[in-house]
Write an enzyme that holds these catalytic residues in place. Structure first.
Site, PDB file in Angstrom:
ATOM      1  CB  CYS A  84      -0.757  -0.113   1.093  1.00  0.00           C
ATOM      2  SG  CYS A  84      -2.238   1.187   1.133  1.00  0.00           S
ATOM      3  CG  HIS A  97      -3.665  -3.874   2.856  1.00  0.00           C
ATOM      4  ND1 HIS A  97      -2.650  -3.297   3.841  1.00  0.00           N
ATOM      5  CD2 HIS A  97      -4.391  -2.454   2.508  1.00  0.00           C
ATOM      6  CE1 HIS A  97      -2.675  -1.975   3.901  1.00  0.00           C
ATOM      7  NE2 HIS A  97      -3.361  -1.591   2.912  1.00  0.00           N
ATOM      8  CD  GLU A 120      -1.368  -6.981   4.595  1.00  0.00           C
ATOM      9  OE1 GLU A 120      -1.537  -5.864   4.963  1.00  0.00           O
ATOM     10  OE2 GLU A 120      -0.685  -7.187   3.573  1.00  0.00           O
TER      11      GLU A 120
END
Length: 534
Positions: free
Chosen positions: A382, A508, A510
């Site tokens: 990001c 993102h 994750e």
């Protein structure tokens, strides 16, 4: 009927109620039941999105664009499921809804009060999640600590739910701390006082899970059971562990799942084996080769600010059979000259962490330059990706003063700019580009190697992006756009024709990583780092 398990906390916050809730959920799911989890946060913010990470840790983003408490991340990772933003209930949401109804006249002239109007709203929210998910068992974690003023309406609401749903369909589990003195003596008095406070407001716990440095001995368990008005087999120990994914195994070995099912009048639909989970733990235990990864960000003093990134790296490292060594670098200290950016080069790879605002950005840009010039594997997330673009514009293209308009509205070269969809938005809460968005992957790129698919969906949380006016000139500088949004904006960048993994993503990834199904981005990154270490 649906069964409800309510998890409360005592003595102090940060005990790991989220991990406990997620672990119990995993065990019940492995026993054959459909399970969902709800996090209640008593703060008056409508959601976690407007809070500084120093205040509340990471903001976890759900697939449907919710900015939620980080515990939802634990639930998703342990249960291997995607949860909705509705699974995070806050005081802000409850009071906002009740006041809207009052303004519309929905209460027909009543005096609007905490009881019954606030508590009824809380119960309706919980039941709505139950209906929408269709789950057989609903775990509800009440955030904060018993005795907090802001949490009292929620505790009253779950007390009422026991009356309305029936004792057989509800269970209260209390998580509390038993501290250990320097002498090594375990003190159970804080647990006892915590339970007394819970009982004072009308809730008798059905089980106690005691957090401590080590397993409780029988004497400590006996004391807690006696003062809790519970049998000895209702007191469980949750010691500190080096790897949070061991917690379900520890609780299962003590019979937590069996006790919970029996208390709810349920039998196991199948034996709890956790075979893949045990393999995951085994791989972790057998991984000995150290791999050092630098984490460069601006909220590093509170590590929970980046908890999903840390867990995604751990997932990948376990399946790559390496021992993860994380070294943290505060970008603000690098910016102020308190720490040398060269220190980052001692690591095998680096992750450029997300964030907002000017503080620390120049320190991060200095670090990016060194990493790029020294050929270290780099993953930018990001804001980290955005600063990779700024660094290339300045130091490769020679665009002096290039920047993001978020950091310098007067920059002569706005290589990062506000997204068009964000230009006419007023207010901050819930207005970012949020949730699952399609990413179109360019063939023949590292991104294609990562995903091996023409399009993927990853979660987003941003207001700025790469300025389309500079894409052509950036690609001439060697930055290849390898992922695009449906609207034609940059989603992923990498170094063209490079053997080094230098990769940035606006998304993102994750947030979608799971212990048994690591994020492709993080898995590929760790694989490249391992390859570089020989």
């Amino acid at each position: 009927m649906t069964k409800y398990v309510f998890i409360t906390g005592g003595v102090l916050s940060g005990l790991g109620k989220g991990i406990t809730t997620a672990s119990i959920g995993l065990l019940l799911k492995d026993a054959g039941y459909s399970v969902t989890a709800v996090k209640i946060d008593p703060y008056l913010n409508v959601d976690a999105g407007t809070m500084n990470p120093y205040m509340h840790g990471e903001v976890f983003v759900t697939y449907d664009g919710g900015e939620t408490d980080l515990d939802l991340g634990h639930y998703e990772r342990f249960l291997n499921t995607d949860l909705s933003k509705t699974n995070n209930i806050t005081s802000g949401q409850i009071y906002f809804s009740v006041l809207e109804k009052e303004r519309r006249g929905d209460y027909l002239g009543q005096c609007v009060q905490v009881i019954p109007h606030i508590t009824n709203e809380i119960k309706e929210r919980i039941r709505r999640i139950t209906r929408d998910s269709g789950s057989e068992i609903v775990l509800v974690e009440v955030g904060g600590t018993v005795g907090d003023i802001e949490g009292l309406p929620f505790l009253e609401a779950i007390r009422q739910l026991r009356v309305e749903e029936g004792v057989a369909n509800t269970m209260f589990i209390h998580v509390a701390l038993a501290p250990v003195l320097p002498s090594g003596e375990v003190k159970t008095k804080p647990v006892q006082h915590s339970i007394q406070e819970l009982r004072r407001i009308g809730i008798q716990p059905d089980a106690i899970i005691v957090r401590s440095l080590a397993y409780l001995d029988d004497e400590a368990k006996y004391k807690i059971a006696l003062y809790s008005n519970l049998p000895l087999n209702a007191v469980f120990s949750s010691p500190d562990v080096d790897f949070i994914y061991k917690v379900p195994i520890i609780l299962h070995q003590q019979g937590v799942a069996d006790y919970t099912l029996n208390r709810l009048g349920l039998s196991k639909k199948r034996e709890i084996r956790l075979e893949e989970w045990r393999e995951f733990i085994k791989n972790y235990e057998e991984s000995t080769k150290p791999v050092k990864i630098a984490l460069v960000g601006k909220y590093t003093k509170v590590r929970d600010s980046y908890i999903s990134i840390v867990e995604a790296l751990r997932h990948a490292a376990v399946w790559e059979r390496v021992r993860l060594v994380l070294n943290w670098y505060e970008a603000t200290e690098i910016e102020q000259g308190l720490r040398k950016p060269d220190d980052v080069l001692e690591n095998d790879g680096a992750v450029l962490l997300p964030g907002f605002g000017r503080r620390g950005s120049e320190g991060k840009i200095k670090t990016i330059k060194l990493l790029r010039e020294n050929g270290k594997p780099v993953l930018g997330i990001c804001f980290g990706m955005q600063l990779m673009v700024v660094e290339a514009a300045r130091n490769v293209l020679g665009l002096t003063g290039a920047n993001s308009t978020e950091l310098d509205p007067a920059t002569p070269y706005p290589v990062i700019d506000l997204l068009p969809s964000q230009r006419n938005i007023s207010g901050m809460g819930g207005t970012l580009r949020l949730g699952d968005k399609k990413i179109i992957i360019v063939k023949g790129t590292k991104a294609w190697e990562v995903y091996n698919a023409p399009e993927v969906y990853e979660r987003h949380r941003h207001r700025y992006g790469v300025n389309p006016r500079y894409i052509e000139v950036l690609e001439k500088a060697g930055l290849k756009v390898s992922g695009w949004s449906e609207e034609g904006f940059v989603e992923m960048i990498e170094l063209a024709d490079s053997k080094i993994f230098y990769f940035g993503t606006q998304a993102h990834p994750e947030f979608k990583s799971r212990p048994l199904r690591p994020s492709p981005v993080y898995k590929y990154f760790v694989k490249q780092v391992v390859r570089g270490t020989g």
